[in-house]
Enzyme design. Structure first.
Site, PDB file in Angstrom:
ATOM      1  N   LYS A  13       0.663  -1.572  -0.120  1.00  0.00           N
ATOM      2  CA  LYS A  13      -0.407  -0.173  -0.499  1.00  0.00           C
ATOM      3  C   LYS A  13       0.965   0.799  -0.258  1.00  0.00           C
ATOM      4  O   LYS A  13       0.246   2.354  -0.834  1.00  0.00           O
ATOM      5  CB  LYS A  13      -0.418   0.206   0.985  1.00  0.00           C
ATOM      6  CG  LYS A  13      -1.677  -1.430   1.121  1.00  0.00           C
ATOM      7  CD  LYS A  13      -2.726  -0.985   2.353  1.00  0.00           C
ATOM      8  CE  LYS A  13      -2.270  -0.979   4.167  1.00  0.00           C
ATOM      9  NZ  LYS A  13      -1.598  -2.016   4.452  1.00  0.00           N
ATOM     10  N   ARG A  89     -10.202   1.213   9.108  1.00  0.00           N
ATOM     11  CA  ARG A  89      -9.538  -0.986   9.329  1.00  0.00           C
ATOM     12  C   ARG A  89     -10.304  -1.271   9.836  1.00  0.00           C
ATOM     13  O   ARG A  89     -10.198  -2.907   9.904  1.00  0.00           O
ATOM     14  CB  ARG A  89      -8.409  -0.599  10.538  1.00  0.00           C
ATOM     15  CG  ARG A  89      -6.867  -0.120  10.665  1.00  0.00           C
ATOM     16  CD  ARG A  89      -5.937  -1.138   9.419  1.00  0.00           C
ATOM     17  NE  ARG A  89      -4.729  -1.409   9.447  1.00  0.00           N
ATOM     18  CZ  ARG A  89      -3.658  -0.868   9.645  1.00  0.00           C
ATOM     19  NH1 ARG A  89      -3.802   0.543   9.103  1.00  0.00           N
ATOM     20  NH2 ARG A  89      -2.503  -1.022   9.564  1.00  0.00           N
ATOM     21  N   ARG A 128      10.857  -5.702   5.314  1.00  0.00           N
ATOM     22  CA  ARG A 128      11.584  -4.431   4.721  1.00  0.00           C
ATOM     23  C   ARG A 128      11.646  -3.375   5.623  1.00  0.00           C
ATOM     24  O   ARG A 128      12.432  -3.515   6.164  1.00  0.00           O
ATOM     25  CB  ARG A 128       9.741  -3.844   4.673  1.00  0.00           C
ATOM     26  CG  ARG A 128       9.568  -2.217   5.028  1.00  0.00           C
ATOM     27  CD  ARG A 128       7.424  -1.952   5.358  1.00  0.00           C
ATOM     28  NE  ARG A 128       7.125  -2.198   5.906  1.00  0.00           N
ATOM     29  CZ  ARG A 128       5.635  -1.868   6.339  1.00  0.00           C
ATOM     30  NH1 ARG A 128       5.483  -2.371   5.013  1.00  0.00           N
ATOM     31  NH2 ARG A 128       5.213  -3.237   7.633  1.00  0.00           N
ATOM     32  N   ARG A 161      10.918  -0.943  10.971  1.00  0.00           N
ATOM     33  CA  ARG A 161       9.821  -1.132  12.005  1.00  0.00           C
ATOM     34  C   ARG A 161      10.109  -1.805  12.936  1.00  0.00           C
ATOM     35  O   ARG A 161      10.296  -2.989  12.940  1.00  0.00           O
ATOM     36  CB  ARG A 161       8.870  -0.750  11.434  1.00  0.00           C
ATOM     37  CG  ARG A 161       8.576   0.331  11.695  1.00  0.00           C
ATOM     38  CD  ARG A 161       7.161   0.563   9.907  1.00  0.00           C
ATOM     39  NE  ARG A 161       6.198   0.045  10.022  1.00  0.00           N
ATOM     40  CZ  ARG A 161       4.821  -0.260   9.558  1.00  0.00           C
ATOM     41  NH1 ARG A 161       4.719   0.636   8.628  1.00  0.00           N
ATOM     42  NH2 ARG A 161       4.008  -0.332   9.959  1.00  0.00           N
ATOM     43  N   ARG A 172      -0.807  -8.603  13.297  1.00  0.00           N
ATOM     44  CA  ARG A 172      -1.639  -7.576  12.365  1.00  0.00           C
ATOM     45  C   ARG A 172      -2.104  -8.454  10.895  1.00  0.00           C
ATOM     46  O   ARG A 172      -3.186  -7.824  10.590  1.00  0.00           O
ATOM     47  CB  ARG A 172      -0.071  -6.969  11.967  1.00  0.00           C
ATOM     48  CG  ARG A 172       0.652  -5.903  12.793  1.00  0.00           C
ATOM     49  CD  ARG A 172       1.968  -5.716  12.523  1.00  0.00           C
ATOM     50  NE  ARG A 172       1.953  -4.433  11.193  1.00  0.00           N
ATOM     51  CZ  ARG A 172       2.602  -4.919  10.767  1.00  0.00           C
ATOM     52  NH1 ARG A 172       3.949  -5.177  11.283  1.00  0.00           N
ATOM     53  NH2 ARG A 172       3.165  -4.246   9.706  1.00  0.00           N
TER      54      ARG A 172
HETATM   55  P1  ADP Z   1       1.086  -1.771   7.656  1.00  0.00           P
HETATM   56  O1  ADP Z   1       1.906  -0.693   6.572  1.00  0.00           O
HETATM   57  O2  ADP Z   1       1.790  -2.841   8.224  1.00  0.00           O
HETATM   58  O3  ADP Z   1      -0.508  -1.713   6.737  1.00  0.00           O
HETATM   59  P2  ADP Z   1       0.692   0.723   8.794  1.00  0.00           P
HETATM   60  O4  ADP Z   1       1.532   1.449   8.756  1.00  0.00           O
HETATM   61  O5  ADP Z   1      -0.660   0.893   8.426  1.00  0.00           O
HETATM   62  O6  ADP Z   1       0.835  -0.815   8.477  1.00  0.00           O
HETATM   63  O7  ADP Z   1       0.174   0.941  10.739  1.00  0.00           O
HETATM   64  C1  ADP Z   1       0.733   0.430  11.782  1.00  0.00           C
HETATM   65  C2  ADP Z   1      -0.479  -0.005  12.909  1.00  0.00           C
HETATM   66  O8  ADP Z   1      -0.226   1.347  13.051  1.00  0.00           O
HETATM   67  C3  ADP Z   1      -1.155  -1.144  12.916  1.00  0.00           C
HETATM   68  O9  ADP Z   1      -0.656  -2.211  12.834  1.00  0.00           O
HETATM   69  C4  ADP Z   1      -1.933  -0.369  14.207  1.00  0.00           C
HETATM   70  O10 ADP Z   1      -0.924  -0.947  15.020  1.00  0.00           O
HETATM   71  C5  ADP Z   1      -1.507   1.580  13.932  1.00  0.00           C
HETATM   72  N1  ADP Z   1      -2.806   2.117  12.820  1.00  0.00           N
HETATM   73  C6  ADP Z   1      -2.460   2.826  11.704  1.00  0.00           C
HETATM   74  N2  ADP Z   1      -3.867   3.132  12.108  1.00  0.00           N
HETATM   75  C7  ADP Z   1      -4.729   2.525  12.215  1.00  0.00           C
HETATM   76  C8  ADP Z   1      -6.253   2.095  11.837  1.00  0.00           C
HETATM   77  N3  ADP Z   1      -6.808   3.596  10.748  1.00  0.00           N
HETATM   78  N4  ADP Z   1      -6.810   2.466  12.699  1.00  0.00           N
HETATM   79  C9  ADP Z   1      -6.167   1.349  13.666  1.00  0.00           C
HETATM   80  N5  ADP Z   1      -4.954   1.545  14.187  1.00  0.00           N
HETATM   81  C10 ADP Z   1      -4.748   1.774  13.485  1.00  0.00           C
HETATM   82  P1  ADP Z   2       2.336  -1.665   3.067  1.00  0.00           P
HETATM   83  O1  ADP Z   2       2.577  -0.391   3.156  1.00  0.00           O
HETATM   84  O2  ADP Z   2       1.201  -2.487   2.537  1.00  0.00           O
HETATM   85  O3  ADP Z   2       2.259  -1.973   4.629  1.00  0.00           O
HETATM   86  P2  ADP Z   2       4.812  -1.561   1.784  1.00  0.00           P
HETATM   87  O4  ADP Z   2       4.158  -0.953   0.704  1.00  0.00           O
HETATM   88  O5  ADP Z   2       5.569  -1.292   2.509  1.00  0.00           O
HETATM   89  O6  ADP Z   2       3.569  -2.482   2.268  1.00  0.00           O
HETATM   90  O7  ADP Z   2       5.893  -3.427   0.882  1.00  0.00           O
HETATM   91  C1  ADP Z   2       6.177  -3.760   2.394  1.00  0.00           C
HETATM   92  C2  ADP Z   2       7.528  -4.051   1.574  1.00  0.00           C
HETATM   93  O8  ADP Z   2       7.027  -5.534   0.212  1.00  0.00           O
HETATM   94  C3  ADP Z   2       8.373  -3.172   1.294  1.00  0.00           C
HETATM   95  O9  ADP Z   2       9.685  -3.760   1.878  1.00  0.00           O
HETATM   96  C4  ADP Z   2       8.282  -3.059  -0.100  1.00  0.00           C
HETATM   97  O10 ADP Z   2       8.916  -3.040  -0.738  1.00  0.00           O
HETATM   98  C5  ADP Z   2       7.908  -4.316  -0.641  1.00  0.00           C
HETATM   99  N1  ADP Z   2       6.877  -4.399  -1.562  1.00  0.00           N
HETATM  100  C6  ADP Z   2       6.576  -3.892  -1.743  1.00  0.00           C
HETATM  101  N2  ADP Z   2       5.707  -4.049  -3.432  1.00  0.00           N
HETATM  102  C7  ADP Z   2       5.861  -5.402  -4.097  1.00  0.00           C
HETATM  103  C8  ADP Z   2       5.818  -5.799  -5.038  1.00  0.00           C
HETATM  104  N3  ADP Z   2       5.185  -5.434  -5.556  1.00  0.00           N
HETATM  105  N4  ADP Z   2       6.798  -7.134  -5.088  1.00  0.00           N
HETATM  106  C9  ADP Z   2       7.648  -7.249  -3.979  1.00  0.00           C
HETATM  107  N5  ADP Z   2       8.134  -6.474  -3.501  1.00  0.00           N
HETATM  108  C10 ADP Z   2       7.134  -5.640  -2.778  1.00  0.00           C
END
Ligand code: ADP
Ligand code: ADP
Length: 215
Positions: A13, A89, A128, A161, A172
């Site tokens: 994302k 979420r 990541r 992270r 998660r």
């Molecule tokens: P990821 O990129 O792995 O999907 P995020 O960066 O979006 O994770 O979120 C990291 C953490 O921040 C989540 O595991 C949660 O604890 C918190 N968080 C982020 N957005 C929300 C939301 N909309 N509602 C509740 N918790 C959230």
């Molecule tokens: P999210 O915000 O959904 O948690 P990220 O964009 O941070 O996900 O991506 C999670 C990890 O996967 C990062 O290390 C990123 O560089 C890698 N990644 C993202 N998109 C792809 C893809 N299409 N193929 C392989 N690796 C990817």
């Protein structure tokens, strides 16, 4: 354009959001990034959020909804549009968002749903690395920076992270399956969902988003 991006943790994302924001010139609103900035700044909100984030749990809805409403109320979004990433979420947040956007007269145009099966997610997340300054994410194997351990854009040393360890990631993914996945149905019923195969490469995934959203 007013967009929302959905998908499990590690789906890509944040990576796709950076490309969408650059291409369509919309404002990126990432609740995860907002919480991490609050934690870095030592705010009260950051202190509360970190307890939940470290365990891989959702931060309580009331805290998240207030923070998002503050951001959505800023004038720049009327002109530029936005991309919501990491919010909503759960169904209760989706209902709250619907109320906010109705009140602000800014309905969503599309929901981009990045589909990636669980078996890919642990490797993506444990590999990541993120820039603490601009929050861009890299992957040690799939998407490495030009110089190992250094952000391509601002030269900062990349970090892992705190919540990107295997134990927290499993929580998660469970939270996603139980609470967030029902949003796919929610937005399918609203008729605005675009399902995207997120197992393709980063560039192919972005091409697929553009082909569905329009240039
Ligand atoms: P990821 O990129 O792995 O999907 P995020 O960066 O979006 O994770 O979120 C990291 C953490 O921040 C989540 O595991 C949660 O604890 C918190 N968080 C982020 N957005 C929300 C939301 N909309 N509602 C509740 N918790 C959230
Ligand atoms: P999210 O915000 O959904 O948690 P990220 O964009 O941070 O996900 O991506 C999670 C990890 O996967 C990062 O290390 C990123 O560089 C890698 N990644 C993202 N998109 C792809 C893809 N299409 N193929 C392989 N690796 C990817």
């Amino acid at each position: 354009m007013r967009l929302l991006i959905l998908g499990p943790p590690g789906a890509g994302k944040g990576t796709q959001s950076d490309k969408i924001v650059e291409h369509y010139k919309v404002k990126h609103i990432s609740t995860g990034d907002m919480f991490r900035e609050n934690i870095k700044g030592g705010t009260e909100l950051g202190k509360k959020a970190t307890e939940y984030m470290d365990k891989g749990l959702l931060v309580p809805d009331s805290l998240v909804n207030d923070m998002v409403m503050d951001r959505l109320s800023k004038d720049d979004l009327k002109e530029h549009g936005f991309l919501l990433d990491g919010y909503p979420r759960n169904i209760s947040q989706a209902e709250a968002l619907k109320d906010m956007l109705t009140k602000l007269d800014m309905p969503l145009d599309a929901v981009i749903n990045i589909e990636v099966p669980s078996k890919f997610l642990i490797d993506r997340i444990t590999g990541r690395r993120v820039c603490p300054k601009c929050q861009r994410s890299y992957h040690i194997a799939n998407n490495p920076p030009k110089e190992e351990g250094i952000c391509d854009y601002d030269g900062e040393a990349l970090i892992t992270r705190k919540d990107d360890n295997e134990e927290t990631v499993k929580n998660r993914i469970d939270v996603y399956d139980n609470e967030t996945k029902p949003l796919v149905d929610f937005y399918t019923k609203e008729g605005i969902i675009l399902n995207i195969d997120g197992t393709l490469s980063i560039d192919e995934t972005f091409e697929s988003i553009k082909s569905k959203l329009g240039k």
